[in-house]
Write an enzyme that holds these catalytic residues in place. Structure first.
Site, PDB file in Angstrom:
ATOM      1  N   VAL A  62       0.840  -1.199   0.000  1.00 26.03           N
ATOM      2  CA  VAL A  62       0.000   0.000   0.000  1.00 26.03           C
ATOM      3  C   VAL A  62       0.875   1.249   0.000  1.00 26.03           C
ATOM      4  CG1 VAL A  62      -1.748   1.267   1.318  1.00 26.03           C
ATOM      5  CG2 VAL A  62      -1.760  -1.225   1.332  1.00 26.03           C
ATOM      6  N   CYS A  63       0.451   2.267  -0.749  1.00 26.53           N
ATOM      7  CA  CYS A  63       1.088   3.584  -0.682  1.00 26.53           C
ATOM      8  C   CYS A  63      -0.017   4.644  -0.780  1.00 26.53           C
ATOM      9  CB  CYS A  63       2.151   3.757  -1.769  1.00 26.53           C
ATOM     10  SG  CYS A  63       1.495   3.838  -3.449  1.00 26.53           S
ATOM     11  N   ARG A  64       0.310   5.828  -1.218  1.00 27.99           N
ATOM     12  CA  ARG A  64      -0.687   6.900  -1.300  1.00 27.99           C
ATOM     13  C   ARG A  64      -1.682   6.665  -2.431  1.00 27.99           C
ATOM     14  NH1 ARG A  64      -1.309  11.669  -4.103  1.00 27.99           N
ATOM     15  NH2 ARG A  64      -2.535  13.249  -3.037  1.00 27.99           N
TER      16      ARG A  64
END
Length: 98
Positions: A62-64
């Protein structure tokens, strides 16, 4: 590369599945909130943090917005890890789940 939506990952968590999530955002981004089950390893630290990632487990990255986590997935796949990218990142999580 495998991918999953924020809604699909949320359903897995809600259904009690044992999921392993790695949030690759920077400290300042994570300070704004993260998926409670997620382990935080900043994107730039991934190559030096392989000892914290078990090759026998499956991880959701997961990231932005999905870009950094996609690149982290590519790197980890090349190292022999089983990973899936959460498309849309935390923007999708906040927009669709919260």
């Amino acid at each position: 590369m495998k991918s999953i939506s924020a809604v699909e990952l949320h359903e897995k968590i809600k259904n009690g599945e044992n999921v392993h999530i790695i949030d690759v955002r920077e400290d300042v981004e994570v300070a704004e909130g993260k998926i409670p089950e997620a382990k935080h390893i900043p994107f730039g630290d991934i190559p030096n943090s392989l000892d914290k990632i078990d090759k026998n487990k499956h991880y959701y990255m997961v990231c932005r917005s999905g870009g950094r986590s996609s690149r982290a997935c590519e790197f980890l796949i090349n190292q022999g890890y089983n990973v899936t990218n959460m498309t849309g990142g935390m923007l999708a999580w906040v927009g669709e789940i919260e």
